[in-house]
Write an enzyme that holds these catalytic residues in place. Sequence first.
Site, PDB file in Angstrom:
ATOM      1  N   HIS A 169      33.565  71.431  64.522  1.00 33.82           N
ATOM      2  CA  HIS A 169      32.547  70.526  64.697  1.00 33.82           C
ATOM      3  C   HIS A 169      31.765  70.456  66.098  1.00 33.82           C
ATOM      4  CE1 HIS A 169      30.029  67.394  63.716  1.00 33.82           C
ATOM      5  NE2 HIS A 169      30.818  66.337  63.559  1.00 33.82           N
ATOM      6  N   HIS A 203      24.842  78.377  59.674  1.00 31.72           N
ATOM      7  CA  HIS A 203      25.126  76.972  59.618  1.00 31.72           C
ATOM      8  C   HIS A 203      25.605  76.767  58.146  1.00 31.72           C
ATOM      9  CE1 HIS A 203      24.370  72.602  59.927  1.00 31.72           C
ATOM     10  NE2 HIS A 203      24.698  72.633  61.322  1.00 31.72           N
ATOM     11  N   ASP A 251      23.648  75.180  68.595  1.00 27.16           N
ATOM     12  CA  ASP A 251      24.954  75.495  69.574  1.00 27.16           C
ATOM     13  C   ASP A 251      24.498  76.598  70.392  1.00 27.16           C
ATOM     14  OD1 ASP A 251      26.371  73.109  68.629  1.00 27.16           O
ATOM     15  OD2 ASP A 251      26.867  74.370  66.873  1.00 27.16           O
TER      16      ASP A 251
END
Length: 507
Positions: free
Chosen positions: A309, A348, A404
């Site tokens: 996460h 994702h 990210d």
Amino acid sequence: MGKQLPASELKRDGSLRVVDNRTGKEYTVPITNNSIPANFFKGIRAAAGPNDRPEDETERGLRVADRGFLNTAVIESHITYIDGDNGVLRYRGYPIEQLAERSSFLEVSYLLIYGALPSASQLSHFTSEVLLHGPIHSDAEGFFRAFRYDAHPMSMLTSAFAYLGSYYGEANPSLQGQDLFTKAAKGDPAALQNMDRQIFRLIGKATTLAAMAYRIRQGRDFVVPPTGMSYTESFLYQLDHLSPTDHLSELHSTKPHPVLVKALDILFILHADHEMNASSTTVLQTGSSLPDPFSAVAAGCASLYGPLHGGANEAVIRMLISIGSPKNVPAFLEAVKKRQKVLSGFGHRVYKTSDPRSFIIRKVADEVFAVTGRDPLLDTAMALHDAALKDDYFVSRKLAPNVDFWSGLIYRAMGFPMDFFPVLFVVPRVVGWVAHWRQMMLSPSGVKIWRPRQLYLGPSTRDYVPLEERTSAFQVGVGMEPSVIEHSGMTKRRKLAEAAGKVRSKL
């Protein structure tokens, strides 16, 4: 997947027709908002078959199995909408692209929590309350200094949120009654005011606690949150100011760089909420038992700490470092295809196309690099980015860069250590957590404790066997008996002493 019925047999009444082949019975399941109630299936019962175990509880109705909640809606929400197939993210109906370009983090916070963009006076009031609740009790200094010098900042922050709840007995339903917050749904103004006060505290003190976790690692004194600065500006000031005191006269010379302030504000907007992610679900799961909100947020913080996460952008940096240079990218991608390496920052759980936040953050990265200088890893990142997007292997699997991939590079360029990246995720996500918690507390139907079912596959009834009558247990499978642990230091010496004592007693 399904057999097409003739048009003459279609009812088109917003329902699902289910035939139980075990019994021949037909059921009509109502469809609402393109969902069916899982509880309906409890009414679909059958006699136990030859392959059913008593633990399957066949006569008590069907259970719905969904490992990892891949297709389970656990709550009705008005906060965030994601269309993963088309790369859409909206907060309360507003596209994330518009909010990142035109709004501010605290304005977006207001939107997420209260449901609408604020007026100037509403935003002023909200901002004032959040910033006024930034300072923390002086005892917190002793709390942070009790950690080891090398403690991970997420361990400190998770503990700090739980610790924070110990100051505010008026926010604890265990002390004040379990309807302390839920009676706000019935229009109780004191309950609503109490709830909002805790929200101001959590958002206001999130930056303070995060800065304390940072500075304790640097061996520096803590900084009182300054006045006269924005939320993200105040955060950067608390991280980097060399004096623990707050002098307004010095603000003109110690204000953080405006490009970094703006970049962090946009990053905070992008990370403020993301629907029912692991940590938000954890906050609601915990919140459903009606603890104080500080405990619920601490649980969310622990969930985000996990590498699946909150640690994703850190994994990207470690991956880029391991690749070394652009020339090594082709070999790395081939290793990924052979499952010898892991490609971080692509794909994702929700988005089946590009992550809409990745386009915004790419522009932010350019602005940050313009003032911080070009990160040596950027060339490797760009080479990886371009090569993966041209490779059919990754394109066919819809593995596009996510938020990210770039956020880690930005945080690295801004000078943050990698183990602080999850903290920079937690601070804005507190807003999403409290927005969902508040929505739950205000549910007109009340709050039900979240108690999922399981499929029990363990042994059926067994009779207890006295210890002296048992032989060594033999069970096939990993982890079916305690591991043999290597000991060192004090424990090793104590065990050696105990063994020597047993030898002497026999002599």
